[in-house]
Write a protein that holds these residues in place. Structure first.
Motif: not given
Length: 507
Positions: A166-170, A260-273
Motif C-alpha cells: 500500500g506504499q509507493p515503492a518503485q 485483485r487487479v480491480v482492487q488496485d484500480m479502486a486504490f489507484w483512482s482514489a482521490f488521495e492517489v
C-alpha cells in the motif's frame, strides 16, 4: 406383544401414489423446468446419436431405427415443450419423451433405451451444457487478454508508481503492470482450457455403472456428440464428478486474480492517489455531492467476481463428503445452480475488457508521488555499488539517509544532491565519485526503468520481447478453441446427416 417382529406380509398396506405433492412441487417440478431450460436440446442430440449408433451396430434393425427416428422428429416438431408443465404423470423429462415415443410406436418406443441409462445420459447432458459455457468464458478471457496486450503495448513507456504494502515503492510502467496481469490471465486461461479438455470426454455407453452386454460403439457416440473421446472407466463416468469440481475450480481462479487487479484500480483512482483516470463514460455522480467522481464499475466488477467465485465454491463444496457413486448431489439442481458462476464471470470479463483500455494514467500525479516518496532511491543505491564500489548495505545506508533528508526538507529527490553528498561522507567517510549530473541521472524515473532491461523488466526491449510471447500464447488459445468448436460443428452436421438418412428410410 413386546419383542414380536412384524413380517413383510404384516406390514401396513401402502396406499400412497407417486409423486407426493410436496416432493412434486419442491423437487420434481423444478427439475422438469430445468430440463426445459438447459438440457432438452442436449437430450435430443443424445437420443439421435444413440439411435444412429444402435442401427449402425445392428443392435436395432434399420427399419425399427427409421420408425423411431420419425417418431423423435415428430415429437420435436409437434410437442410444444415450453407449454409443458410437470403433472407427475411421468417421473421426469426422460420418461415423458419415452411415453411420447410409445404413444406413437407402441412397445417399439421403448427400444431406444437399449444399452443406456439415465446415469450416462445425465452426465453427458451436463458435460455438453458445461463445455459450451466454459468455452464461452475461455473466449471472453482470450478477448480480454488481447485487449490487455494492446493496451500494454500502447502504455509501454507510460510511467506509474508501483506500490507494495500500500506504499509507493518503485517506478514502473503501465505496460509492465498490465503485462503482469496478462501473464496471470493467460495462466488461468490454460488452467480453464485443461479443465475443458477433461469435460470433453463422453460418458455415453457407461449405462448405469458397468457398460452393456450389447455391442455398443462408445467411440462412435463420442464422435457424433462432438466429444474428443470417451471417458474410459464406466464406473468413473457416473461416479466421478471431477469434471465438475475441476471446471469450477478453474473458473474461480481468474475471478480471484482479476478481483485483485480491480482492487488496485479502486486504490489507484482514489482521490488521495489519483494515478488512474477513469473516463466520464465509466463514472457515476453523487445525488447530493456535486464534486464526486464515482468509478462505480470498479465496485461492480469486484462484487461480480466475488459472487462468481462464491458460486464456484458452492458447487465444489456440494461434492464434499459425498459417496463415490451416482448421486443427485452432482446432478440437475447443482448443475443449474452453478451456471450463474459463468454468467457473473462473463460480465466481469466483458466489463474489464471495456474498462481497462479506456482508462489512462495521470502523469502529473505520478510525477508528484515519485518526487514526494523518493521511489527511485533503489537505483541510487545500485549506482553507488557500481560506480563507487560500495557493498549494497553501505549503499543502502547512504540512500536511506539521503531519502530521509530530502523528505524532511520537502524537496524532490532530484534536487537533493547536497543531501546525498553529506550522507555519503557521513556514512562512508569520503566523497562520492558521482557529480550532480550523475546523481540526477541515477534518481531519474525514466532512467530507472530503462536500466531494468533484463527478462521481465519494464524497459522497452524487455517488454517488447514479452509482448511477442504473450501474443503467441493468445493465438494458440484462440486456435485451439476454434478447432474444438469446428470439430463439434462437423460432428453436429454428421449426426444430422446420419439421422436424416434414417428419416428417409421411414418415408
Amino acid at each position: 406383544m413386546s419383542g414380536e417382529t412384524v413380517t413383510a406380509s404384516e406390514a401396513p398396506t401402502d396406499t400412497t401414489t407417486f409423486p407426493d405433492p410436496t416432493y412434486r412441487d419442491t423437487v420434481l417440478a423444478p427439475l422438469f423446468e430445468g430440463v426445459k431450460t438447459h438440457f432438452a436440446d442436449h437430450m435430443d442430440a443424445i437420443n439421435r446419436a444413440h439411435l444412429v449408433m444402435l442401427v449402425e451396430t445392428g443392435i436395432l434393425s434399420r427399419q425399427d431405427g427409421a420408425a423411431i427416428a420419425r417418431a423423435l422428429a415428430d415429437i420435436e416438431v409437434n410437442v410444444d415443450r415450453q407449454a409443458l408443465e410437470y403433472t407427475g404423470e411421468h417421473e421426469d423429462w426422460f420418461f415423458l419423451v419415452e411415453a411420447k415415443l410409445r404413444e406413437r410406436l407402441g412397445d417399439l418406443g421403448g427400444a431406444l433405451h437399449t444399452a443406456r441409462s439415465r446415469n450416462d445420459m445425465d452426465h453427458t447432458m451436463f458435460k455438453m451444457a458445461l463445455r459450451a459455457r466454459a468455452e464461452d468464458a475461455l473466449r471472453r478471457m482470450n478477448v480480454l487478454a488481447q485487449a490487455l496486450l494492446e493496451k500494454a503495448k500502447s502504455e509501454r513507456d507510460t510511467l506509474i508508481v508501483a506500490y507494495t504494502h500500500g506504499q509507493p515503492a518503485q517506478p514502473s510502467t503501465f505496460g509492465h503492470y498490465l503485462s503482469a496481469v496478462l501473464e496471470v490471465l493467460l495462466a488461468d486461461a490454460k488452467r480453464l482450457e485443461a479443465a475443458i479438455l477433461h469435460v470433453d470426454h463422453s460418458p455415453m455407453g457407461a449405462a448405469a455403472i458397468t457398460t452393456s452386454g450389447f455391442p455398443i460403439d462408445r467411440e462412435r457416440m463420442a464422435e457424433l456428440l462432438g466429444f474428443d473421446g470417451v471417458r474410459v472407466n464406466a464406473y468413473g463416468c457416473i461416479a466421478g464428478v471431477d469434471y465438475v469440481t475441476g471446471l469450477y475450480s478453474a473458473l474461480k481462479l481468474p475471478m480471484i486474480h482479476l478481483g485483485r487487479v480491480v482492487q488496485d484500480m479502486a486504490f489507484w483512482s482514489a482521490f488521495e492517489v489519483g494515478q488512474l483516470h477513469v473516463p466520464r463514460s465509466l463514472v457515476q455522480i453523487s445525488s447530493i455531492m456535486p464534486q464526486k467522481r464515482n468509478p462505480v464499475p470498479i465496485e461492480h466488477m469486484r462484487h461480480l467476481a466475488s459472487v462468481a467465485a462464491g458460486r464456484c465454491d458452492a458447487v465444489v463444496n456440494t461434492m464434499h463428503n459425498t459417496p463415490f457413486t451416482d448421486m443427485n448431489d452432482s446432478e440437475g439442481e447443482v448443475q443449474q445452480a452453478g451456471y450463474g458462476a459463468f454468467d457473473h464471470a462473463g460480465r466481469v470479463l466483458d466489463l474489464l475488457t471495456a474498462f481497462l483500455p479506456a482508462c489512462s494514467i495521470n502523469a502529473e500525479r505520478v510525477a508528484r508521488t515519485t518526487d514526494a516518496a523518493c521511489i527511485t532511491i533503489t537505483e541510487l543505491a545500485d549506482t553507488l555499488v557500481r560506480e563507487d564500489g560500495l557493498s549494497f548495505r553501505q549503499a543502502h545506508d547512504v540512500a536511506a539517509e539521503t531519502a530521509r533528508a530530502v523528505i524532511a526538507a520537502d524537496q524532490p529527490l532530484g534536487g537533493g544532491f547536497k543531501a546525498f553528498s553529506q550522507a555519503f561522507e557521513a556514512c562512508i567517510g569520503k566523497t562520492s565519485s558521482l557529480d550532480e549530473a550523475a546523481f540526477k541521472e541515477a534518481v531519474d524515473a525514466r532512467s530507472f526503468v530503462s536500466r531494468r532491461d533484463r527478462t521481465g523488466g519494464p524497459a522497452p526491449a524487455a517488454l517488447d520481447a514479452a509482448f511477442d510471447i504473450y501474443q503467441s500464447k493468445i493465438n494458440a488459445l484462440r486456435d485451439d478453441l476454434e478447432a474444438r468448436v469446428t470439430r463439434r460443428s462437423r460432428a453436429s452436421a454428421s449426426l444430422s446427416t446420419a439421422f436424416e438418412a434414417l428419416l428417409k428410410d421411414a418415408q
